[in-house]
Design a protein around this motif. Structure first.
Motif, short mmCIF file in Angstrom:
data_model
loop_
_atom_site.label_atom_id
_atom_site.label_comp_id
_atom_site.label_asym_id
_atom_site.label_seq_id
_atom_site.Cartn_x
_atom_site.Cartn_y
_atom_site.Cartn_z
N LEU A 181 5.83 -8.85 9.59
CA LEU A 181 5.56 -8.47 8.22
C LEU A 181 4.59 -9.49 7.63
O LEU A 181 4.99 -10.55 7.13
N ALA A 200 6.79 -5.77 1.87
CA ALA A 200 7.78 -6.38 2.75
C ALA A 200 9.00 -6.74 1.92
O ALA A 200 8.87 -7.29 0.83
N MET A 242 2.37 -6.53 1.35
CA MET A 242 1.89 -6.92 2.68
C MET A 242 0.37 -7.05 2.67
O MET A 242 -0.33 -6.40 1.88
#
Length: 363
Positions: A244, A285, A360
């Motif tokens: 991630l 994330a 992200m």
């Protein structure tokens, strides 16, 4: 010429004078030609185009125009003065409001003028006053809270010092350990206050790099595994199937996770467990830290992020007697990364979950 009212009046007057002079010159030049053209086309004219009737007609027209111009100028000046007064009256209200704000009086809003542009400015001034009032209230509340937080360790230190002076206490390692503990508490409070100030002012000084937030979070949780084990708690971690990646400060993200796991340790009685899960959620994330501890009462899910607000603790972890601003700092770090931090709980004695959401990185 420095006053806006004078400049507005002069501006109106110049416009009026320019229009009047232009009208007069154009009329003076064209009136004779129009007269000649009109008379040339009429049958039975008594005198030629240069006769007395022409001079009388043109002169009368010019005199009438000159009088009209003078009257128009007078009306324009009066209208300009009234228009300037109408324009400057809301500005005077704004000026008075600015002086009130500078004097610390935020509770008198500026009346909204009818003009849309000035109404927007008045709305901005009112919003500024409300924001400053809120900031001042928070500042006063923070001062009171800091004074309250410092009072306990200072009282303890003062009591021990007086006891040593009076011979009530004997200088022993245990006593020095107590004194050292209170001093560490004051130092931790000082450091937390500095971090809180930087977080709320957006001055955290992030060292941004592309990091795997799942690896950072799990590593931070694993560092607390021995403390969780000593407290009789089980730590469970879940990794995603892929990295991630986020653009963020790994140390600051680890600080958030450490705070969340430490809070779970302090809130969970022996025999419970703490669970740290990293997972993707669309373009974000998620780092979820859940526990089987005391949970949160209705309304506490948001209040726990307030400065110095504490829920009852049953654990014995290092954060059981923290400064009460760790979650405030953690939320500030999350927001500095463009993310969020929020809490949920099904109720008291049913555990709670804190979720860190970060955007992200884009490829």
């Amino acid at each position: 010429m420095s006053r806006l009212s004078t400049r507005a009046l002069i501006s109106h007057t110049l416009v009026a004078v320019t229009g009047a002079v232009t009208a007069y010159l154009v009329s003076r030049e064209l009136t004779p030609r129009f007269y000649d053209s009109r008379m040339a086309g009429m049958m039975g004219q008594m005198l030629g185009p240069g006769g007395m009737s022409r001079d009388l007609a043109v002169g009368a027209a010019n005199r009438g125009l000159a009088i009209g111009v003078l009257v128009a100028l007078a009306v324009a000046i009066i209208a300009g003065a009234w228009s300037s007064w109408r324009l400057l009256r809301p500005l005077d209200d704004l000026s008075a409001a600015a002086h009130r704000i500078a004097a610390g009086r935020y509770d008198e809003p500026v009346p909204l003028p009818r003009e849309a542009e000035l109404a927007r400015v008045a709305n901005d001034v009112n919003a500024l006053a409300a924001r400053l009032a809120e900031t001042e209230a928070r500042r006063m509340r923070l001062l009171g809270e800091v004074a309250h937080e410092m009072r306990t360790p200072l009282t303890v230190l003062d009591g021990y010092v007086e006891g040593l002076q009076d011979g009530v206490f004997t200088p022993e390692p245990e006593l020095y350990a107590e004194l050292s503990g209170e001093l560490r508490r004051l130092r931790r409070l000082s450091e937390d206050l500095g971090a809180l100030s930087r977080a709320e002012e957006g001055r955290l000084g992030l060292h941004v790099a592309r990091v795997d937030v799942a690896a950072v979070a799990i590593a931070a949780a694993e560092r607390l595994r021995p403390q969780l084990h000593d407290a009789g708690l089980d730590l469970k971690t879940e990794w995603p199937r892929w990295a991630l990646l986020v653009d963020g400060d790994a140390d600051r993200i680890a600080q958030v996770v450490t705070n969340l796991v430490g809070n779970a340790l302090a809130a969970t009685p022996p025999g419970g467990h703490v669970r740290v899960v990293a997972s993707p959620d669309g373009a974000d994330a998620l780092i979820e830290v859940s526990d089987t501890g005391i949970g949160l009462a209705e309304g506490d899910a948001e209040r726990v992020f307030e400065r110095f607000y504490r829920v009852p603790r049953t654990g014995t972890g290092p954060n059981a007697s923290g400064s009460g601003i760790g979650l405030t700092i953690a939320r500030g770090i999350a927001q500095a990364h463009g993310g969020s931090l929020f809490a949920t709980s099904p109720g008291l004695d049913r555990g709670s979950t804190f979720t860190l959401r970060l955007p992200m990185a884009r490829a």
